[in-house]
Structure formats: structure tokens, C-alpha cells
Design a protein around this motif. Structure first.
Motif, PDB file in Angstrom:
ATOM      1  N   ASP A 152       9.707   3.096   3.024  1.00 63.29           N
ATOM      2  CA  ASP A 152      10.331   4.222   3.732  1.00 63.29           C
ATOM      3  C   ASP A 152       9.296   5.254   4.170  1.00 63.29           C
ATOM      4  O   ASP A 152       9.622   6.213   4.857  1.00 63.29           O
ATOM      5  CB  ASP A 152      11.442   4.859   2.890  1.00 63.29           C
ATOM      6  CG  ASP A 152      10.926   5.415   1.582  1.00 63.29           C
ATOM      7  OD1 ASP A 152       9.811   5.020   1.167  1.00 63.29           O
ATOM      8  OD2 ASP A 152      11.608   6.248   0.967  1.00 63.29           O
ATOM      9  N   GLU A 153       8.042   5.079   3.782  1.00 59.05           N
ATOM     10  CA  GLU A 153       6.995   5.982   4.261  1.00 59.05           C
ATOM     11  C   GLU A 153       6.338   5.469   5.544  1.00 59.05           C
ATOM     12  O   GLU A 153       5.467   6.130   6.100  1.00 59.05           O
ATOM     13  CB  GLU A 153       5.930   6.199   3.176  1.00 59.05           C
ATOM     14  CG  GLU A 153       6.465   6.942   1.953  1.00 59.05           C
ATOM     15  CD  GLU A 153       5.366   7.495   1.056  1.00 59.05           C
ATOM     16  OE1 GLU A 153       4.245   6.963   1.066  1.00 59.05           O
ATOM     17  OE2 GLU A 153       5.645   8.483   0.361  1.00 59.05           O
ATOM     18  N   VAL A 154       6.767   4.286   5.984  1.00 53.70           N
ATOM     19  CA  VAL A 154       6.252   3.774   7.257  1.00 53.70           C
ATOM     20  C   VAL A 154       7.008   4.470   8.390  1.00 53.70           C
ATOM     21  O   VAL A 154       8.229   4.591   8.339  1.00 53.70           O
ATOM     22  CB  VAL A 154       6.441   2.246   7.348  1.00 53.70           C
ATOM     23  CG1 VAL A 154       6.018   1.732   8.718  1.00 53.70           C
ATOM     24  CG2 VAL A 154       5.647   1.548   6.253  1.00 53.70           C
ATOM     25  N   ILE A 155       6.266   4.950   9.404  1.00 53.12           N
ATOM     26  CA  ILE A 155       6.901   5.591  10.561  1.00 53.12           C
ATOM     27  C   ILE A 155       7.245   4.480  11.555  1.00 53.12           C
ATOM     28  O   ILE A 155       6.368   3.757  12.002  1.00 53.12           O
ATOM     29  CB  ILE A 155       5.950   6.619  11.227  1.00 53.12           C
ATOM     30  CG1 ILE A 155       5.229   7.497  10.192  1.00 53.12           C
ATOM     31  CG2 ILE A 155       6.682   7.442  12.268  1.00 53.12           C
ATOM     32  CD1 ILE A 155       6.063   8.458   9.430  1.00 53.12           C
ATOM     33  N   SER A 184       0.799  -1.224   0.000  1.00 57.39           N
ATOM     34  CA  SER A 184       0.000   0.000   0.000  1.00 57.39           C
ATOM     35  C   SER A 184       0.832   1.275   0.000  1.00 57.39           C
ATOM     36  O   SER A 184       0.329   2.349  -0.276  1.00 57.39           O
ATOM     37  CB  SER A 184      -0.932   0.000   1.206  1.00 57.39           C
ATOM     38  OG  SER A 184      -0.173  -0.136   2.395  1.00 57.39           O
ATOM     39  N   LEU A 185       2.133   1.156   0.343  1.00 59.44           N
ATOM     40  CA  LEU A 185       2.990   2.352   0.327  1.00 59.44           C
ATOM     41  C   LEU A 185       4.449   1.918   0.284  1.00 59.44           C
ATOM     42  O   LEU A 185       4.766   0.791   0.649  1.00 59.44           O
ATOM     43  CB  LEU A 185       2.717   3.264   1.538  1.00 59.44           C
ATOM     44  CG  LEU A 185       3.263   2.936   2.929  1.00 59.44           C
ATOM     45  CD1 LEU A 185       2.877   4.020   3.912  1.00 59.44           C
ATOM     46  CD2 LEU A 185       2.808   1.608   3.431  1.00 59.44           C
ATOM     47  N   PRO A 186       5.368   2.810  -0.192  1.00 61.40           N
ATOM     48  CA  PRO A 186       6.793   2.465  -0.150  1.00 61.40           C
ATOM     49  C   PRO A 186       7.211   2.320   1.310  1.00 61.40           C
ATOM     50  O   PRO A 186       6.763   3.098   2.160  1.00 61.40           O
ATOM     51  CB  PRO A 186       7.480   3.674  -0.791  1.00 61.40           C
ATOM     52  CG  PRO A 186       6.399   4.474  -1.425  1.00 61.40           C
ATOM     53  CD  PRO A 186       5.128   4.151  -0.722  1.00 61.40           C
ATOM     54  N   SER A 206       0.476   4.399  10.206  1.00 61.22           N
ATOM     55  CA  SER A 206       1.192   3.936   9.023  1.00 61.22           C
ATOM     56  C   SER A 206       1.316   2.415   9.012  1.00 61.22           C
ATOM     57  O   SER A 206       1.348   1.794   7.959  1.00 61.22           O
ATOM     58  CB  SER A 206       2.552   4.634   8.875  1.00 61.22           C
ATOM     59  OG  SER A 206       3.401   4.322   9.931  1.00 61.22           O
TER      60      SER A 206
END
Lengths: 187, 187
Positions: free
Chosen positions: B72-75, B68-70, B116
Motif C-alpha cells: 500500500d506504500e506503492v504509488i 522492500s515495502l508494504p 516507488s
């Protein structure tokens, strides 16, 4: 013809007084005229452009008014505040606030703006969030300006808890809605 | 005497297997021995220190798994993930995440970690947060390590909505609890 313009300018002046953060594009849509017409109207009425209007409001400093945290810890820019009553802040959604994939603002930035405004509006030295109930009602895109309005709803001093409601808008559209239960303490 | 040590080491091994992110301090408290004793036990059992254990787990890369997202965009750092089932991440609370005044972690960082992770666990190209209901159950301080555990509870495919529950812990203590209603779309 003259009358129509006069009346439009009167309503334009009222609209901007009520909502100083409305854009020329939003005004053009509201009055069904071109953006150019709105700009000319503003010139004739000596109403500064949006950027200037925001700057004028922002020049008022709220450092001394906010008690619960240093003002530079507020996410977004505080535009108005009346402790234990209400507060308004503006947050510009930039590249670093959105998902790379679709340019939609990440929820935690809208949450951070609203939550830090809920902290700032509390008239106590200590304010911590206990609970929050939030709705993301419309996606926010890069380049949009989010106006958050906090309202202190209920002060249970006996329990050291206060409810703060925050509604955030882009133009006239509600994009975020949150109810924050804040723990507060004068020490 | 020998027997007691043997038994403690056996239980120590089990405890670390169950929770690889437990600190020596927490183990010492649990077994009512000194931190030094725990360190010696670990040496004898060849159990690496916490930092090494985290590194070992983190070396497994989840780039290809998260949809659902790259990544590195996970906090925070994803430690384990099983799409549409559950996920775990670790977030170290540093100076930039706390209120200057009292070193308490700001709510939006705990929210960002949990939110996230709720996005990352969704097995679809698009995942957006619609609603969230959150509780901050205990203040988190600078230097603490927050382990968030996400669990996908309910998949309403007909409505494109999924409920994800996230519980975040410092040691064995629950510090944050959130229910996220996620909008999802395979695009």
C-alpha cells in the motif's frame, strides 16, 4: 568568564542572523555548551525561539510574488523568494511522509519540495519541469525539518529553458541536491 | 467485406493480448474505424472492456511478492512484478494530481509512481534511492492513465547498488523516463 560569555553571545547573534532556522540543539553543539545555556543566552539577547522565528518569517506573504503557480500548490512553506534569482522553503517531515518500516522520508516528498520551489522561483506564468538530475545524499527521518534553497543559475531565454539548482539541508547537512531544467513561457 | 472484418478482429485480439491496457479510442485510431465498431468487435470476441481487463489483472495480489515495502506504500497499482527483473504499475491522473491552472499533472506524482516502482522491484528488505536522472518527455493531463514499466538493468552486488530504468507511457507515448540508482541491503 564574563568575556567568554559576551563573545559567545555575539557569535550566537551572528549565527542566528545568518541562519534563522538553526535549532537550539545545533547551536549548543556548535558552541559546545548545554541547550539550557543557549536558551538563557537567547533570553538575555531577546532572540525568540525557533518556532517564533519561523512564524515571523512566514507571516510575510508571498502570494503576490509567486507567478507560476498558486502559493498553496507549493509543497512546503516558502520563507523567502526573489523571482528568477533564489527561493527558500521549509518542509516538516511528518508521519505520512516516511516509510512505515524505517521512518525514513520517502524520496518523492523531498523531490516535491525541491521541484515545486523550482517552479515557484520562475518569473513566468508557465513553468514546467523538463529534466531533473537528483541526488539523495543522506536519509531524512520523521520529525526533521528540511530547508530547501533554490538558485536560478542560467536563463536561456532564446530556448525558453532555465536551470534551477536546489540544495536541501537538515541543519548543516546536505540531504538532497537537484538540478532542474525548467521550461518557461510568459503565456 | 466479411474477410476484412475477420482479419481486423484477429489483429484486434493480438493487439489487446500484447497491451491489455489499450483503450477503445486508441484501438479505433489504430484500426481506422469508429469506437462503436471496436466495441462491437470486442462483444463478438468476448473481450471485456478496459476497466474489466485492468480489474482482472489487479485481482492478482502482489503482497507476498514485494519485499522492500508494504504494497500500500506503492504509488499507483502494481499490475505485474518479477523481483530484480521488471515491474509494471498503472496510475490514474486525477484532479488532485494536476496544476489547477492548466490541468497538467505535477511532476512529483509521475516521479512518485516511477520511484516507488523502482523500490518495489528490488528483491531486498531495504531499498533506498541514491540518485535519479529523469526526463519529462510529454505533459500528462487529468484523466489520463500512466503505465510505468520498470526494468532492473544492472546489479552491482559488491557495491549494494542497483540501476533501475523506468519508462512511463500514456497509450504508446513516452511521457516520463527515469534512471534510478538504488541502494539495497538484505539487512
Amino acid at each position: 568568564m564574563k568575556m567568554i560569555k559576551k563573545e559567545r553571545q555575539k557569535r550566537l547573534q551572528d549565527t542566528i542572523n545568518n541562519n534563522p532556522f538553526i535549532t537550539d540543539e545545533e547551536l549548543a553543539e556548535q558552541f559546545q555548551v548545554s541547550v539550557q545555556t543557549i536558551r538563557l543566552d537567547r533570553l538575555e539577547l531577546s532572540i525568540p525561539e525557533l518556532r517564533e522565528r519561523i512564524k515571523n518569517v512566514a507571516e510575510k506573504r508571498f502570494d503576490d510574488e509567486v507567478k507560476s503557480l498558486p502559493i498553496d500548490e507549493v509543497i512546503g512553506e516558502i520563507i523567502d523568494i526573489d523571482l528568477d534569482k533564489n527561493a527558500i522553503s521549509i518542509f516538516e517531515v511528518k508521519k505520512e511522509h516516511v516509510f512505515k518500516r524505517n521512518s525514513i522520508a520517502r524520496g518523492h516528498h523531498l523531490f516535491a519540495q525541491a521541484n515545486s520551489l523550482a517552479v515557484a522561483v520562475i518569473n513566468d506564468e508557465l513553468a514546467l519541469t523538463a529534466k531533473a538530475n537528483i541526488h539523495f545524499t543522506r536519509s531524512v527521518k520523521e520529525g526533521e525539518r528540511v530547508v530547501a534553497k533554490a538558485k536560478v543559475c542560467d536563463i536561456h531565454n532564446e530556448k525558453d529553458h532555465t536551470i534551477v539548482n536546489v540544495d536541501s539541508f537538515v541543519g548543516n547537512e546536505l540531504v538532497f541536491k537537484g538540478e532542474f531544467e525548467m521550461f518557461r513561457n510568459s503565456k
